[in-house]
Motif scaffolding. Sequence first.
Motif, mmCIF file in Angstrom:
data_model
loop_
_atom_site.group_PDB
_atom_site.id
_atom_site.type_symbol
_atom_site.label_atom_id
_atom_site.label_comp_id
_atom_site.label_asym_id
_atom_site.label_seq_id
_atom_site.Cartn_x
_atom_site.Cartn_y
_atom_site.Cartn_z
ATOM 1 N N ASN B 115 -10.435 -44.783 68.737
ATOM 2 C CA ASN B 115 -9.750 -43.805 67.892
ATOM 3 C C ASN B 115 -10.759 -42.849 67.244
ATOM 4 O O ASN B 115 -11.969 -42.984 67.427
ATOM 5 N N LEU B 147 -9.808 -33.157 59.580
ATOM 6 C CA LEU B 147 -9.053 -34.173 60.318
ATOM 7 C C LEU B 147 -8.790 -35.413 59.476
ATOM 8 O O LEU B 147 -8.643 -36.512 60.000
ATOM 9 N N LYS B 150 -6.026 -37.995 60.510
ATOM 10 C CA LYS B 150 -5.828 -38.378 61.908
ATOM 11 C C LYS B 150 -6.787 -39.470 62.393
ATOM 12 O O LYS B 150 -6.970 -39.631 63.589
ATOM 13 N N TYR B 151 -7.383 -40.174 61.482
ATOM 14 C CA TYR B 151 -8.490 -41.003 61.955
ATOM 15 C C TYR B 151 -8.074 -42.198 62.808
ATOM 16 O O TYR B 151 -8.889 -42.815 63.461
ATOM 17 N N ALA B 153 -5.833 -41.861 65.295
ATOM 18 C CA ALA B 153 -5.317 -41.379 66.582
ATOM 19 C C ALA B 153 -6.348 -41.560 67.694
ATOM 20 O O ALA B 153 -7.556 -41.503 67.460
ATOM 21 N N GLN B 157 -4.060 -38.324 72.005
ATOM 22 C CA GLN B 157 -2.952 -37.954 71.118
ATOM 23 C C GLN B 157 -3.279 -36.705 70.307
ATOM 24 O O GLN B 157 -2.511 -36.304 69.432
ATOM 25 N N LEU B 158 -4.462 -36.089 70.590
ATOM 26 C CA LEU B 158 -4.887 -34.923 69.822
ATOM 27 C C LEU B 158 -4.866 -33.673 70.683
ATOM 28 O O LEU B 158 -4.995 -33.752 71.914
ATOM 29 N N GLU B 162 -8.314 -30.203 68.014
ATOM 30 C CA GLU B 162 -8.571 -31.399 67.204
ATOM 31 C C GLU B 162 -9.649 -32.281 67.845
ATOM 32 O O GLU B 162 -10.514 -32.821 67.150
#
Lengths: 298, 248
Positions: B115, B147, B150-151, B153, B157-158, B162
């Motif tokens: 991730n 970000l 979003k850590y 993800a 998924q980005l 991103e």
Amino acid sequence: MRISTFFYTIKQGCINIFRNKWFTLASIATIGACLFLFGLFYAIIANFQNIVKTAQEGVSVTVFFDEGISQERIEEIGTLIDKRPEVSKKEFISADEAWEGFKEEYLGEYADGFTENPLADSASYEIYLNDVSMQPALVTYLEGVDGIRLVNRSEVTASTLTGVNALIAYVSVGIIAILFAVSIFLISNTVMIGISVRKEEISIMKYIGATDFFVRSPFVIEGMLIGAIGALIPVGIIYVLYNKVIEYIMVEFSTLTQLLSFLSVDEIFGILLSVSVLMGVGIGFLGSMITVRKHLRV
Amino acid sequence: MAKSEIRGKRKRKQFTGSDEIISLTNVSKAYATGAPALNGVNLHIQKGEFVFIVGDSGSGKSTMIKLLLRELVPTSGEINVMGYDLVRIRHRKIPKFRRNLGIVFQDFRLLKDRNVYENVAFAQRIVQVPSKDIKRNVPSILATVGLAGKYKAKPRQLSGGEQQRVAIARALVNRPSILLADEPTGNLDPKNSWEIMKLLEQINENGTTVLVVTHNREIVNAMQKRVVTMKKGVIVSDEEKGVYIDED
Ligand SMILES: Nc1ncnc2c1ncn2[C@@H]1O[C@H](COP(=O)(O)OP(=O)(O)OP(=O)(O)O)[C@@H](O)[C@H]1O
Ligand SMILES: [Mg+2]
């Protein structure tokens, strides 16, 4: 190295193992097979050596003297025998003792018919050896000694035992060596696949400034873990099988059991476990190290 | 004996930290096949500069970046980065040298199975930063690149923008002196390209020397930075507040 780095490296090594499951399984299976055979040979050799040792302890050379020999000469011969390096112990059996033994064993109550000792000249030394292979040398020596009439020995047993023993050792060392080579080859392949799958990750690590050691360690750990797992499985199997096999032999070949003295599983297991794990980890280390040095030119 | 002494002295020109951080002197690089990719390049960059490197495809921009990372060794010439002599540097010193650099690529190069947090923490683990510092540094740098939320993800998924922010966070988390970016906006739409360039500018304003290889004419022309233009392995122009020169 930091503790956190150490654990990170171990964790990555474990992740590697799961990442290419099939190759890992193949490697574990070969190492397992290799060490299973090793364990098998070890169990057989250990038992065989135990049997040989027990048999050797029973192998003796018997020395009979000239008729009418003096007691002093017998004692002199005794001293000569004691000086020989081959001899572990000797026992003097007087003519009377020989007769008593014979009576007890073969005659029983009929012995009463004898008034004199018919084995008057049958005093002897029963000599036990350190090692069966030394028997011919000792026999040759004894035959040259004054006052000795006859040397009885058990040639067949002695040479057969040493021969078979050596043969088993050579064959097993040969087979195990071949299996080791195959294991190292397979581990090396597994680690190589791991490296190629992670080429990108490795190149990123190098861009960020990872040392060679840091990049290589997880792969070496992977190899060592495969080796360790590959060692524990066969040792476990052998532990269970061993008792079953011994039990089976005892029941099916009960006549042999007087001749054969088997070691208990605990007597062989200590060494087997430590040697197997050491070899497994060693093979894993070697296999992965070779590959990492060759394919991870960082 | 004498030789090793000379080497020892030459290996690390004393880096005063005041002015020149990157210097290429008469640098040529020929690959096994074809014409030389670089041919007698001279380039000097001061600490704290922001430099665009532009030029046609195949003009040698990526080759130059690879020489600066010491991924490649020049066929001839001298390269000095932060006082490290990259021609003579010992193999085992390279990791230490690279820890001064942050590197960003067109294709992001994130670890797909990890991730966002792990991708950035990874860079810190490699340089053996203690766990408790990692736990502090990573969220802070993720906030810097925008970000923060979003850590958890995974890269897939980005969006592209991103993902490039994650790559920039990874390049920055070890606080490098130099950031090298080879076409960082090559895979991004104009809006994301602008945001990434603005982020690089902001990083530069915080003191990091930034080198950006790009084909993005509009951004180069708007940002008014030093522009180095390459053609067939040579520098054909080097302008303060330069513009993207059309090939013709
Ligand atoms: N590994 C290699 N082996 C042989 N030739 C190479 C190699 N890498 C690059 N080249 C050649 O060197 C020259 C310069 O390549 P380089 O990748 O530096 O160009 P570039 O300016 O980055 O181009 P682009 O804008 O397309 O990325 C090209 O002619 C290329 O074909
Ligand atoms: Mg390029």
